[in-house]
Design a protein around this motif. Structure first.
Motif, PDB file in Angstrom:
ATOM      1  N   ASP A 200       3.434  14.563   0.387  1.00  6.93           N
ATOM      2  CA  ASP A 200       2.633  14.637   2.183  1.00  6.93           C
ATOM      3  C   ASP A 200       2.756  12.810   2.893  1.00  6.93           C
ATOM      4  OD1 ASP A 200       1.851  17.256   2.230  1.00  6.93           O
ATOM      5  OD2 ASP A 200       0.001  16.548   0.903  1.00  6.93           O
ATOM      6  N   VAL A 201       2.330  11.950   1.881  1.00 10.98           N
ATOM      7  CA  VAL A 201       2.540  10.476   2.856  1.00 10.98           C
ATOM      8  C   VAL A 201       3.924  10.225   2.969  1.00 10.98           C
ATOM      9  CG1 VAL A 201       2.224   8.434   2.211  1.00 10.98           C
ATOM     10  CG2 VAL A 201       0.383  10.059   1.118  1.00 10.98           C
ATOM     11  N   LYS A 202       4.984  10.444   2.106  1.00 10.46           N
ATOM     12  CA  LYS A 202       6.761  10.548   2.118  1.00 10.46           C
ATOM     13  C   LYS A 202       6.446  10.850   3.105  1.00 10.46           C
ATOM     14  CE  LYS A 202       7.298  11.627  -2.702  1.00 10.46           C
ATOM     15  NZ  LYS A 202       7.602  11.171  -4.098  1.00 10.46           N
TER      16      LYS A 202
ATOM     17  N   GLY B 114       0.281  -0.887  -0.365  1.00 13.99           N
ATOM     18  CA  GLY B 114       0.120  -0.150  -0.316  1.00 13.99           C
ATOM     19  C   GLY B 114       0.874   0.969  -0.108  1.00 13.99           C
ATOM     20  N   LEU B 115       1.721   1.435   0.779  1.00 13.12           N
ATOM     21  CA  LEU B 115       2.490   2.220   0.949  1.00 13.12           C
ATOM     22  C   LEU B 115       3.743   2.660  -0.773  1.00 13.12           C
ATOM     23  CD1 LEU B 115       4.440   2.275   4.898  1.00 13.12           C
ATOM     24  CD2 LEU B 115       2.787   3.774   3.674  1.00 13.12           C
ATOM     25  N   ALA B 116       4.059   1.230  -1.169  1.00  9.35           N
ATOM     26  CA  ALA B 116       3.874   1.448  -2.520  1.00  9.35           C
ATOM     27  C   ALA B 116       3.927   2.407  -2.997  1.00  9.35           C
ATOM     28  CB  ALA B 116       4.350   0.335  -3.505  1.00  9.35           C
ATOM     29  N   TYR B 117       2.716   2.413  -3.224  1.00  9.86           N
ATOM     30  CA  TYR B 117       1.553   3.520  -4.050  1.00  9.86           C
ATOM     31  C   TYR B 117       1.286   5.137  -3.912  1.00  9.86           C
ATOM     32  CZ  TYR B 117       0.715  -1.213  -5.649  1.00  9.86           C
ATOM     33  OH  TYR B 117       0.485  -2.809  -6.047  1.00  9.86           O
TER      34      TYR B 117
ATOM     35  N   ALA C 224      11.743  -1.323  -2.306  1.00  7.47           N
ATOM     36  CA  ALA C 224      12.355  -0.993  -3.260  1.00  7.47           C
ATOM     37  C   ALA C 224      11.801   0.321  -3.697  1.00  7.47           C
ATOM     38  CB  ALA C 224      12.816  -1.833  -4.757  1.00  7.47           C
ATOM     39  N   CYS C 225      10.312  -0.198  -4.012  1.00  7.11           N
ATOM     40  CA  CYS C 225       9.587   0.996  -4.814  1.00  7.11           C
ATOM     41  C   CYS C 225       9.164   2.255  -3.654  1.00  7.11           C
ATOM     42  CB  CYS C 225       8.404   0.287  -5.348  1.00  7.11           C
ATOM     43  SG  CYS C 225       8.082  -0.155  -7.529  1.00  7.11           S
TER      44      CYS C 225
END
Length: 927
Positions: A540-542, A531-534, A571-572
């Motif tokens: 803001d999320v990163k 989910g975090l990879a997307y 990796a993403c």
């Protein structure tokens, strides 16, 4: 026809003048035209001497034998053959020849000394051989003794493995009934014994086609498969390595030469075909463990597709598709939650998807791709049985495998009538397993924006509904990931958010919460990273994610777990957090045009600017990202795809941007991890990793950053950056790194030459960019210490020396220091260079005088040292220098008062004048 006697005499003359190649040419011509047997024997004998000088011992022995065939008492030919045999390691044959020589001339001291020396060497070799034989037998005795102490057994096992890695030791094991004894070790069933036997067999097979073939036939491919199928990860991995050693030896991928043994091996095609068939049978065998299945799939991934797409032969791919495509799909379709499934690991299905992708990518034409799609279509449709829900689940899971592998094939099948409807229907099923499989398939189906837009309109409400209603955490997290994926369909384009303001941050917060919850199983927590990879496409999320250190550390710990399906997602996520993905160049004029024509204009998020990215990099380093990256690189599995390697290389390069962080990268093993990334993978990935290596090697001590033999592996990636297609910064930092390496030792300098870097470095010495030109000249200055480089400057017909002299006359001080240093070392090492220097340009004297008058003491000293070298090399040259204004320059400098800042310059000038006095070119001033 030329006169053979005349040609022989001409060859003799060339030999005396040490012109060996010309001598060989004359003798060869003489042999072709000579009809006299005795004269022919003499010419062969003479050519044998030439080949001894050239270290071509096989040809030297052959020529000497031709002479001996004519005259068995030809003592010169006998001794030359003896010398050649000794160099070839044929000591017994050399001994017989010198023994014959000593019989013919009993008082010849050379023959007697050689006879004694060879006799001693033969005795030592026999002693060593018998010693090795007894050691081998002793090791097996210890290993097969059930009452032997554990530490002695371990020591014997290790010794056997080490011995098998040397060709002589491997041959002794093979000749001393080693294979049956190794099979006895395997039959004990003890894991440590099996490992020792398998690793010993690997050593014996490596690079030796004859032994590999013999072992395959004596033991049997099926036996190796049964060993690899044992439920022990270490044994499965060791047997996989054994298979690879056998395969490389049979295909010639390991092309080390081992003499006459190669001749006894017939065509290996049948053995290679049987190995492929056995591996394909393994992957659907219920008696094979998950670890064994993984390794069988890994072997197929590594050995079936072509290494180079230019190679026209892809018969192994077609053979594997014909005999094993349905078997690979069967592995993809396994659902561990259902009864009567094949044993799998967490990684098995993804490894199978990677293999499917490689096979499809390896096809050469549309009919072959159509056949691949038809087989997949037939397999999936064949499982759609309304009366058997388990079969349908299997089909949907196989489809998930295709969507993770050859996406085009999976996408085509999803578009078939009824497939999407079936997936949606399964999402509403009461069975947990149905929902799990269906949601995962929906997630994988939305990997392309066109497909995502279809599911946004049809599937978002469904996923939201599942997320709200289900109480099962496994299904909840997967449906959330589906929403995450759909929410990030616009990538990093700030203007294309799919959901309302703040929704993505809420989704990400929930993912981080699951990620940090250690009570949830790894397989489920993995989906939180998916989910975090997307979601980390959103700045803001990163930014929130890197501030959450517990979440970062949890992700890094998961990346080190046995479940390697997580690698791509990690990796993403790291690529997104460090903004090291490719960014489209935004041209202001085109933006204005797009706005005018009311087209979509991409926007950059304020938090994607450089300052924010730098802060995120620092947070990642603090949380231990390097340790995680090094563990990920070590993974020996086809899951670590070229695309994943490229992403890891991008992250490393981003982390190495700040010089202050490079020490941390080295200390935590980043230098070591970058080497395989720079040698294998996509061109972009290899370039990024090589650039990161260059950044590290340019400012670090290479011996600390890349200890031991690893330092030599760094050279090739660095040289690959010396290319006009690479950007200026890559060129510059590669040159800086090679300068550092070239300063260490001659072995490294020779490695740089072997990688054909010299012409590239010279090209950059012409570069208009001042810093690149300076870096190239500094690199050449360090390389000039090597004799092979000096020889290049001595060769006629090049402008290498002229370029160096002209660079000494440039205005840039650092460039002058490097060029003048190179010239000083070159003239000190090679006297002929001093004479050649005066011929390359008419400006040489003026440039030399400018160096000696320079304000910078470093440049001045180098100039005066060059003058001294020239005076020492040639009396006429010394006279020319003393008769010029150089005498006045040297006199003025030598009369300066002693000064610590300029003392080296003053001393050098005084040494030059002393040389002039010694040569009688300057008369001493009488007091």
């Amino acid at each position: 026809m030329e006169d053979p006697v005349q040609l022989k005499d001409e060859g003799n003359k060339h030999f005396q003048e040490n012109e060996i190649d010309k001598a060989i040419e004359c003798y060869t011509k003489a042999i072709k035209s000579c009809k006299d047997k005795k004269l022919l024997a003499v010419i062969h004998r003479n050519r044998s001497a030439c080949y001894l000088k050239k270290e071509n011992y096989t040809q030297a022995a052959s020529d000497a034998s031709r002479a001996i065939d004519v005259d068995a008492k030809d003592i010169k030919a006998l001794f030359r053959r003896c010398q050649a045999y000794e160099k070839l390691g044929k000591l017994d044959m050399a001994f017989k020849d010198v023994q014959r020589c000593a019989t013919l001339e009993p008082k010849n001291k050379t023959f007697l000394d050689t006879l004694r020396r060879l006799g001693a060497e033969i005795q030592l070799k026999l002693k060593t051989t018998f010693s090795t034989d007894s050691r081998v037998q002793n090791m097996f005795d210890i290993l097969l003794d059930e009452e032997m102490e554990k530490d002695k057994i371990e020591k014997a096992a290790n010794n056997l493995i080490v011995l098998a890695r040397e060709d002589a030791g491997a041959e002794r094991i093979f000749q001393n009934n080693g294979i049956p004894l190794l099979m006895k070790l395997i039959e004990t069933g003890k894991p440590e014994m099996i490992l020792a036997a398998v690793r010993t067999l690997s050593g014996m097979c490596t690079g030796h086609k004859a032994r590999a073939t013999a072992i395959i036939h004596m033991v049997g491919i099926q036996k190796f498969c049964s060993i690899m199928g044992i439920n022990n990860e270490e044994i499965a991995l060791a047997t996989c390595n054994l298979f690879q050693c056998v395969y490389d030896s049979l295909t010639g991928a390991d092309n080390r030469a081992y003499g006459k043994e190669e001749a006894i091996v017939l065509d290996t095609a049948k053995d290679l075909k049987n190995i492929l068939l056995a591996l394909l049978e393994m992957i659907v065998n219920k008696n094979v463990s998950g670890h064994g299945r993984d390794q069988a799939l890994n072997l197929l991934s590594k050995n079936v597709p072509r290494k180079d797409k230019k190679d026209p032969d892809h018969s192994k791919t077609l053979f594997t598709i014909d005999n094993g495509l349905k078997k690979i799909l069967k592995v993809c379709g396994q659902v561990p939650e259902l009864p009567d499934q094949l044993p799998l690991t967490d990684n098995t299905q993804l490894i199978a998807s990677v293999l499917l992708n490689k096979l499809y990518d390896n096809l050469r034409c549309d009919p072959e791709r159509d056949n691949f799609r038809d087989v997949c279509d037939e397999y999936i449709k064949g499982k759609f049985d309304p009366k058997d829900m388990d079969k349908i689940i299997h089909a949907i899971n196989a489809l998930s495998g295709l969507l993770q592998g050859p996406f085009d094939v999976g996408n085509m099948l999803v578009g078939r009538q009824g497939v999407m409807e079936m997936m949606v229907a399964l999402c509403g099923s009461e069975r947990e397993v149905d929902q799990l499989v269906a949601v995962e398939a929906l997630i994988h189906a939305s990997s392309k924006m066109s497909r995502a837009s279809f599911i946004i309109s049809n599937g978002v409400s469904l996923l939201k509904d599942i997320y709200k209603k289900t109480k099962n955490e496994k299904i909840k997290i997967r449906s959330l990931v589906g929403l995450c994926k759909l929410g990030s369909a616009g990538g990093d384009d700030y203007s294309m958010r799919q959901f309302a303001e703040g929704s993505t941050e809420k989704l990400a917060k929930q993912c981080r919460k699951w990620l940090c919850n250690s009570s949830i199983d790894v397989r489920t927590r993995k989906w939180a990273i998916e989910g975090l990879a997307y979601l980390t496409n959103d700045a803001d999320v990163k930014d929130d994610f890197v501030e959450d250190e517990p979440a970062l550390r949890a992700m890094f710990e998961l990346s080190k777990s046995t479940d390697k399906t997580i690698l791509y997602a990690v990796a993403c996520t790291l690529v997104n957090c460090t903004n090291c993905y490719d960014k489209k160049e935004i041209i202001p004029e085109l933006i204005q045009l797009a706005k005018f024509s009311k087209q979509h204009v991409p926007e950059q998020h304020p938090k994607d600017k450089k300052d924010f990215v730098v802060k995120r990099v620092k947070r990642l380093l603090k949380a231990g990202v390097i340790s995680a990256l090094t563990c990920m690189v070590k993974v020996d599995s086809s899951i670590l795809t070229d695309q994943t390697k490229e992403m890891l290389a991008r992250v490393f390069l981003s982390l190495a941007e700040d010089t202050k962080d490079r020490g941390t990268i080295v200390a935590q093993g980043g230098g070591k991890a970058l080497i395989p990334l720079a040698l294998e993978g996509t061109e972009v990935g290899k370039t990024r990793a090589a650039h990161a290596l260059a950044k590290i090697a340019a400012i670090s001590n290479p011996e600390i950053a890349f200890p031991g033999e690893r330092i030599y592996e760094v050279v090739r990636p660095l040289v690959s950056l010396l290319n006009t297609e690479k950007d200026g910064m890559q060129n510059y930092e590669a040159l800086m790194s090679l300068t550092n390496l070239a300063a260490l030792n001659d072995k490294l300098r020779m490695k740089i030459l072997k990688e054909k870097a010299l012409p590239e470095i010279e090209n950059y010495m012409f570069e208009e960019h001042d810093q690149i030109r300076q870096a190239a000249t500094e690199c050449m200055c360090n390389l000039i210490v090597c004799k092979a480089v000096q020889d290049k400057y001595l060769e006629d017909g090049n402008d290498k020396l002229k370029l160096l002299v002209l660079l000494c006359g440039e205005d840039e001080e650092k460039l002058q220091i490097a060029a003048a240093g190179a010239l000083a070392m070159l003239t000190a090492a090679q006297k002929k260079i001093c004479t050649k220097l005066t011929l390359v340009t008419a400006q040489w004297m003026e440039i030399l005088q400018r160096l000696c008058l320079h304000d910078n003491p470093e440049i001045q000293q180098r100039g005066i040292v060059t003058v001294y070298n020239m005076m020492s090399a040639d009396d006429e040259l010394a006279k020319k220098l003393i008769e010029s204004e150089m005498l006045e320059i040297l006199t003025v400098i030598s009369k300066l008062e002693d000064n610590p800042m300029k003392q080296a310059v003053i001393d050098a000038a005084r040494t030059c004048l002393s040389k002039g006095l010694d040569l009688g070119l300057i008369k001493p001033v009488s007091s």
